[in-house]
Design an enzyme around this catalytic site. Structure first.
Site, mmCIF file in Angstrom:
data_model
loop_
_atom_site.group_PDB
_atom_site.id
_atom_site.type_symbol
_atom_site.label_atom_id
_atom_site.label_comp_id
_atom_site.label_asym_id
_atom_site.label_seq_id
_atom_site.Cartn_x
_atom_site.Cartn_y
_atom_site.Cartn_z
ATOM 1 C CG HIS A 100 -8.352 -132.302 -33.494
ATOM 2 N ND1 HIS A 100 -7.843 -133.167 -34.319
ATOM 3 C CD2 HIS A 100 -9.088 -131.483 -34.344
ATOM 4 C CE1 HIS A 100 -8.025 -133.282 -35.565
ATOM 5 N NE2 HIS A 100 -8.921 -132.023 -35.684
ATOM 6 C CD GLU A 170 -13.099 -131.948 -35.538
ATOM 7 O OE1 GLU A 170 -13.204 -131.232 -36.744
ATOM 8 O OE2 GLU A 170 -12.279 -132.152 -35.001
HETATM 9 C C1 PEP Z 1 -10.102 -131.046 -38.592
HETATM 10 O O1 PEP Z 1 -9.030 -131.660 -38.372
HETATM 11 O O2 PEP Z 1 -10.423 -130.713 -37.240
HETATM 12 C C2 PEP Z 1 -11.081 -131.359 -39.692
HETATM 13 C C3 PEP Z 1 -12.140 -131.115 -39.693
HETATM 14 O O3 PEP Z 1 -10.352 -131.415 -40.788
HETATM 15 P P1 PEP Z 1 -10.785 -131.526 -42.211
HETATM 16 O O4 PEP Z 1 -11.814 -130.247 -42.443
HETATM 17 O O5 PEP Z 1 -9.593 -131.354 -43.240
HETATM 18 O O6 PEP Z 1 -11.530 -132.925 -42.452
#
Ligand code: PEP
Length: 254
Positions: A100, A170
């Site tokens: 992450h 992400e």
């Molecule tokens: C995450 O930290 O994996 C994430 C997607 O956070 P958020 O949904 O708050 O952007």
């Protein structure tokens, strides 16, 4: 989303929640899943280490999946403050996040370390959710595809298959900011990931491996993101702490 891939909606609770909060949220979500006649999605909860046991007890028999947010690459030993993948499996986890962006930033995790941790997860029988994504500076420099291709190539462990691995794209600049890529941008990165998986794992595994989108996914934008051809679910941070929001996202799966 393609019919052959069952969407996965994963909640990353990060460093949030005391036992009472975690149990209440998990119990509520377990109840919601039980009320679904034929859910068209899988749901994963990744609470902090301290809540894994109590959340596991609260969701037992519900069909919700349990996961850790991180693990060490080694099986055991002198690693103060860490937990192994086998310890997570022992607590009932079936999944663990690897790489992450907050681990990459806060703990300096490199692609090589993420690969080792994901490999340890597979060896312990867990499904690894390997997270990749470009920073705002990399995006502005036009390096989005290059960065994600490199992170994927260097973070994917040997032995990865569609059955034991999930990729989460992400964009770092989208996490917790309320910002999201355009649908075209998101699909472009997911298609690149699918193409890289094709080259690395072959057509069958690439076609079946789930690629999640994460970064400010909310009830208001989930339907359109989850409808993209190569988006197979979401990794949700902030909105996963609210049962109504999290469930609305899950119910947005096509
Ligand atoms: C995450 O930290 O994996 C994430 C997607 O956070 P958020 O949904 O708050 O952007």
């Amino acid at each position: 989303m393609t019919p052959s891939r069952r969407p996965l909606i994963a909640g990353n609770w990060k460093m949030n929640g005391m036992r009472e909060d975690g149990q209440a949220l998990a119990t509520e979500l377990a109840g919601r899943l039980r009320q679904e006649a034929a859910p068209a999605f899988d749901v994963l909860l990744c609470p902090p280490f301290t809540l894994i046991a109590s959340v596991g007890a609260a969701i037992a028999g519900s069909g919700l999946h349990l996961g850790g947010q991180a693990c060490h690459a080694k099986g055991k030993g002198a690693h103060t403050g860490d937990v192994s993948a086998a310890m997570l499996a022992d607590l009932g986890c079936a999944f663990v996040l690897a790489g992450h962006s907050e681990r990459r930033t806060d703990h300096g995790e490199t692609n090589a370390e993420v690969k080792a941790k994901a490999g340890a997860a597979l060896a312990a029988g867990l499904t690894a959710v390997v997270c990749i994504g470009e920073t705002e500076a990399e995006r502005k420099a036009g390096k989005t595809l290059h960065v994600n291709g490199t992170q994927l190539a260097e973070s994917l462990p040997a032995g990865a298959t569609a059955a034991n691995t999930v990729i989460a794209y992400e964009p770092v600049w989208a996490i917790g900011t309320g910002l999201t890529p355009t649908l075209e941008e998101a699909q472009e990165v997911h298609a690149l990931i699918r193409a890289e998986l094709f080259g690395r794992l072959g057509p069958d595994e690439a076609e079946n491996l789930r690629i999640l989108y994460g970064g400010s996914m909310k009830p208001g934008n989930a339907s359109e993101l989850l409808a993209l051809p190569d988006v197979d679910g979401g990794l949700i941070g902030g909105a996963s702490l609210d049962a109504d929001d999290f469930w609305a996202i899950a119910q947005s799966c096509p």
